[in-house]
Scaffold this motif. Structure first.
Motif, short mmCIF file in Angstrom:
data_model
loop_
_atom_site.label_atom_id
_atom_site.label_comp_id
_atom_site.label_asym_id
_atom_site.label_seq_id
_atom_site.Cartn_x
_atom_site.Cartn_y
_atom_site.Cartn_z
N GLY A 8 -6.25 -10.46 -0.20
CA GLY A 8 -7.54 -10.83 0.38
C GLY A 8 -7.60 -10.78 1.90
O GLY A 8 -8.63 -11.09 2.47
N SER A 9 -6.50 -10.43 2.55
CA SER A 9 -6.48 -10.35 4.02
C SER A 9 -7.28 -9.15 4.51
O SER A 9 -7.49 -8.19 3.78
CB SER A 9 -5.05 -10.24 4.53
N MET A 10 -7.70 -9.19 5.76
CA MET A 10 -8.42 -8.07 6.36
C MET A 10 -7.45 -6.92 6.59
O MET A 10 -6.32 -7.12 7.04
CB MET A 10 -9.06 -8.49 7.68
N MET A 11 -7.89 -5.71 6.27
CA MET A 11 -7.04 -4.52 6.40
C MET A 11 -7.42 -3.76 7.66
O MET A 11 -8.52 -3.91 8.19
CB MET A 11 -7.18 -3.63 5.17
N THR A 13 -7.03 0.28 9.69
CA THR A 13 -6.81 1.69 9.39
C THR A 13 -5.56 2.20 10.08
O THR A 13 -5.27 1.83 11.22
CB THR A 13 -8.01 2.54 9.83
N GLU A 14 -4.83 3.01 9.34
CA GLU A 14 -3.67 3.72 9.89
C GLU A 14 -3.74 5.13 9.33
O GLU A 14 -3.37 5.37 8.18
CB GLU A 14 -2.36 3.04 9.48
N GLY A 15 -4.28 6.03 10.15
CA GLY A 15 -4.43 7.42 9.69
C GLY A 15 -5.45 7.50 8.58
O GLY A 15 -6.60 7.09 8.73
N ASP A 16 -5.03 8.01 7.43
CA ASP A 16 -5.92 8.19 6.27
C ASP A 16 -5.84 7.03 5.29
O ASP A 16 -6.27 7.17 4.14
CB ASP A 16 -5.58 9.50 5.55
N GLU A 17 -5.30 5.89 5.69
CA GLU A 17 -5.14 4.77 4.78
C GLU A 17 -5.65 3.47 5.40
O GLU A 17 -5.65 3.31 6.61
CB GLU A 17 -3.65 4.55 4.44
N TRP A 18 -6.05 2.55 4.52
CA TRP A 18 -6.28 1.16 4.88
C TRP A 18 -4.98 0.43 4.56
O TRP A 18 -4.45 0.55 3.46
CB TRP A 18 -7.41 0.56 4.04
N VAL A 19 -4.46 -0.31 5.52
CA VAL A 19 -3.18 -1.00 5.33
C VAL A 19 -3.36 -2.48 5.62
O VAL A 19 -3.94 -2.87 6.63
CB VAL A 19 -2.09 -0.41 6.26
N CYS A 20 -2.80 -3.31 4.72
CA CYS A 20 -2.85 -4.75 4.88
C CYS A 20 -1.69 -5.18 5.78
O CYS A 20 -0.54 -4.88 5.48
CB CYS A 20 -2.77 -5.45 3.53
N GLY A 21 -2.00 -5.91 6.84
CA GLY A 21 -0.97 -6.39 7.75
C GLY A 21 -0.19 -7.57 7.18
O GLY A 21 0.88 -7.89 7.67
N SER A 22 -0.71 -8.21 6.13
CA SER A 22 -0.03 -9.37 5.55
C SER A 22 0.97 -9.00 4.47
O SER A 22 2.12 -9.41 4.52
CB SER A 22 -1.05 -10.35 4.97
N CYS A 23 0.50 -8.20 3.48
CA CYS A 23 1.39 -7.91 2.35
C CYS A 23 1.84 -6.45 2.29
O CYS A 23 2.68 -6.10 1.48
CB CYS A 23 0.73 -8.30 1.03
N GLY A 24 1.24 -5.58 3.13
CA GLY A 24 1.66 -4.18 3.17
C GLY A 24 0.94 -3.27 2.18
O GLY A 24 1.19 -2.07 2.15
#
Length: 106
Positions: A8-11, A13-24
């Motif tokens: 549920g954390s805010m994600m 963008t890293e290139g062509d992906e959405w990445v979660c900074g909390s769980c990866g």
């Protein structure tokens, strides 16, 4: 803005992906979905209204005599200063000289 499906954390963008900074957790970005998102870019700017010369404290005023300067108008507010079973005390602030007093002082 995207939120992680896993935690549920805010994600971000890293290139062509959405990445979660909390769980990866990562998921691919979707151009159509992102185009429908509301952004602050391109929104109309709002008009700034200068209220610096307005003499208003956001408090109501009443007609009451100030013993310091003789003015007949003051801001007033109520505050609980004694125990809960006692009534509130009304405080006054002169609109002219900012002298402060409470109702039971007179």
């Amino acid at each position: 803005m995207e939120f992680c499906d896993e935690c549920g954390s805010m994600m971000k963008t890293e290139g062509d992906e959405w990445v979660c900074g909390s769980c990866g957790f990562a998921k691919p970005r979707n151009a159509e979905t992102e185009a429908a998102m509301t952004t602050t870019q391109g929104q109309e700017e709002t008009e700034v209204i200068d209220v610096s010369d307005v003499d208003d404290r956001g408090l109501p005023t009443t007609e009451v005599h100030c013993d310091e300067c003789g003015n007949d108008e003051a801001y007033w507010y109520m505050q609980q200063i004694r125990s809960a079973d006692e009534s509130e005390t009304r405080f006054f602030v002169c609109t002219n000289c900012e002298h402060r007093w409470r109702e039971d002082d007179h």
